[in-house]
Design a protein around this motif. Structure first.
Motif, PDB file in Angstrom:
ATOM      1  N   ARG A  61       0.829  -1.216   0.000  1.00  0.00           N
ATOM      2  CA  ARG A  61       0.000   0.000   0.000  1.00  0.00           C
ATOM      3  C   ARG A  61       0.860   1.262   0.000  1.00  0.00           C
ATOM      4  O   ARG A  61       0.492   2.260  -0.609  1.00  0.00           O
ATOM      5  N   ASP A 217      -8.263   8.246   5.471  1.00  0.00           N
ATOM      6  CA  ASP A 217      -7.434   7.610   4.449  1.00  0.00           C
ATOM      7  C   ASP A 217      -5.982   7.535   4.910  1.00  0.00           C
ATOM      8  O   ASP A 217      -5.410   8.524   5.369  1.00  0.00           O
ATOM      9  N   GLY A 220      -4.031   5.226   0.914  1.00  0.00           N
ATOM     10  CA  GLY A 220      -5.037   4.869  -0.081  1.00  0.00           C
ATOM     11  C   GLY A 220      -6.170   4.007   0.422  1.00  0.00           C
ATOM     12  O   GLY A 220      -7.034   3.609  -0.367  1.00  0.00           O
ATOM     13  N   HIS A 221      -6.210   3.707   1.726  1.00  0.00           N
ATOM     14  CA  HIS A 221      -7.264   2.864   2.278  1.00  0.00           C
ATOM     15  C   HIS A 221      -7.725   3.433   3.615  1.00  0.00           C
ATOM     16  O   HIS A 221      -6.934   4.000   4.366  1.00  0.00           O
ATOM     17  N   SER A 222      -8.995   3.221   3.912  1.00  0.00           N
ATOM     18  CA  SER A 222      -9.551   3.712   5.165  1.00  0.00           C
ATOM     19  C   SER A 222      -8.985   2.926   6.342  1.00  0.00           C
ATOM     20  O   SER A 222      -8.954   1.691   6.327  1.00  0.00           O
ATOM     21  N   ARG A 279      -6.735  13.022   9.990  1.00  0.00           N
ATOM     22  CA  ARG A 279      -6.365  13.025   8.577  1.00  0.00           C
ATOM     23  C   ARG A 279      -5.045  13.775   8.365  1.00  0.00           C
ATOM     24  O   ARG A 279      -4.178  13.328   7.608  1.00  0.00           O
ATOM     25  N   TRP A 303      -5.143  -1.895   8.973  1.00  0.00           N
ATOM     26  CA  TRP A 303      -6.370  -1.356   8.382  1.00  0.00           C
ATOM     27  C   TRP A 303      -7.604  -2.125   8.841  1.00  0.00           C
ATOM     28  O   TRP A 303      -8.713  -1.632   8.711  1.00  0.00           O
TER      29      TRP A 303
END
Length: 315
Positions: A61, A217, A220-222, A279, A303
């Motif tokens: 990631r 984020d 690129g992923h929550s 964030r 994640w």
């Protein structure tokens, strides 16, 4: 990967092996240490499938989001990732024992924080599980300019913390156990900040006891992030700084940065404000990891972690 809370897995510390390797380094030097290190790491890597999966997930990631590696990650990158962690564990021991060559450490952005300390203005410092933060702790103590109070879950690293204490019995780094953050702890922290000291808290792991998180984020992923650092800075009405430590050159770079002069959590918009804080933090951590991609030491399904109250495991 099965979703679990990080605390259910214990701290990946190689405690016994690192202690032996510390003495190899002390008696023979860095290169003999590295020769002995690789078999230890390889056995550990092969015997822990969850560690391998989490490492490769992170590296993949990171590469997609930043291009930091310059190629698609493979198993050799994952081994290198764990080797970086093991070498950092040695450097923690060297820093605490006063044997690390501190001339190899450079700092950036510390002037503002040190100036605040000189004027008696304390604050909250949010950090992450990356690099060798013991270097910062030790250097702060040696210079005596900044007083750090480290909030830790020591129940999950008892063996390693005993090892640090054994190396330097007179230095406890002003560690504060915060498995349960109650009113008494909050009052104590407020007193220390008002006295011009700094409270250090990690912003990349969900606390042991269930607490509020927000999803933002990350690469690129929550991903879930705790809101504790931002709530604490808001309650104490003080600035929030970022502290990061990464490998660069033949040593480390310690990075300081003011994230917020003051955090305000408006009624009715509290969650949105906390999400914005997390964030911003995640973005700045990403910038550091782009410079040092192997310095992220969260070897669990980051994640996919769940927010549960977990019983502290035995190391």
């Amino acid at each position: 990967m099965k979703s679990r809370h990080w605390a259910e897995m214990g701290e990946t510390t190689f405690v016994a092996g690192i202690w032996v390797l510390y003495w190899v380094h002390r008696l023979l030097g860095r290169w003999p240490f590295r020769v002995c290190l690789y078999p230890v790491v390889l056995v550990h890597w092969l015997s822990r499938p969850l560690l391998r999966q989490a490492s490769l997930q992170y590296l993949d990631r990171l590469e997609v989001a930043t291009g930091a590696l310059g190629h698609k990650p493979h198993w050799r990158d994952s081994v290198r990732h764990v080797v970086a962690f093991a070498e950092t564990m040695l450097d923690k021991l060297l820093a605490v024992s006063g044997r690390y060559r501190f001339e190899r450490v450079r700092t950036e952005g510390r002037e503002e924080l040190y100036q605040a300390a000189k004027t008696g203005r304390g604050g909250v410092i949010v950090t992450a599980h990356m690099g060798c933060l013991e270097l910062c702790r030790t250097m702060a103590e040696r210079r005596g300019e900044v007083k750090l109070n480290i909030l830790v879950h020591t129940l999950h690293a008892e063996q390693f913390n005993r090892l640090l204490k054994r190396l330097n019995p007179e230095n406890d780094f002003r560690l504060m156990e915060v498995t349960d953050m109650g009113p008494a702890t909050a009052v104590a922290l407020n007193e220390r900040v008002e006295a011009g000291e700094f409270v250090v808290i990690a912003g990349d792991r969900i606390p042991v006891n269930a607490s509020q998180t927000v999803r933002v984020d990350f690469l690129g992923h929550s991903a879930p992030f705790p809101v504790g650092p931002y709530v604490l800075a808001s309650l104490l009405k003080c600035p929030l700084y970022l502290l990061g430590c990464i490998h660069e050159g033949d040593g480390y770079t310690i990075h300081f940065e003011r994230l917020f002069e003051r955090i305000v959590l408006p009624r009715g918009k509290r969650e949105a404000a906390l999400t914005d804080c997390a964030r911003h933090y995640a973005g700045q951590v990403t910038a550091l990891l782009k410079r040092a991609p192997y310095d992220w030491f969260n070897f669990f399904p980051f994640w996919d972690q769940v927010n549960v109250s977990a019983k502290p495991p035995t190391l």
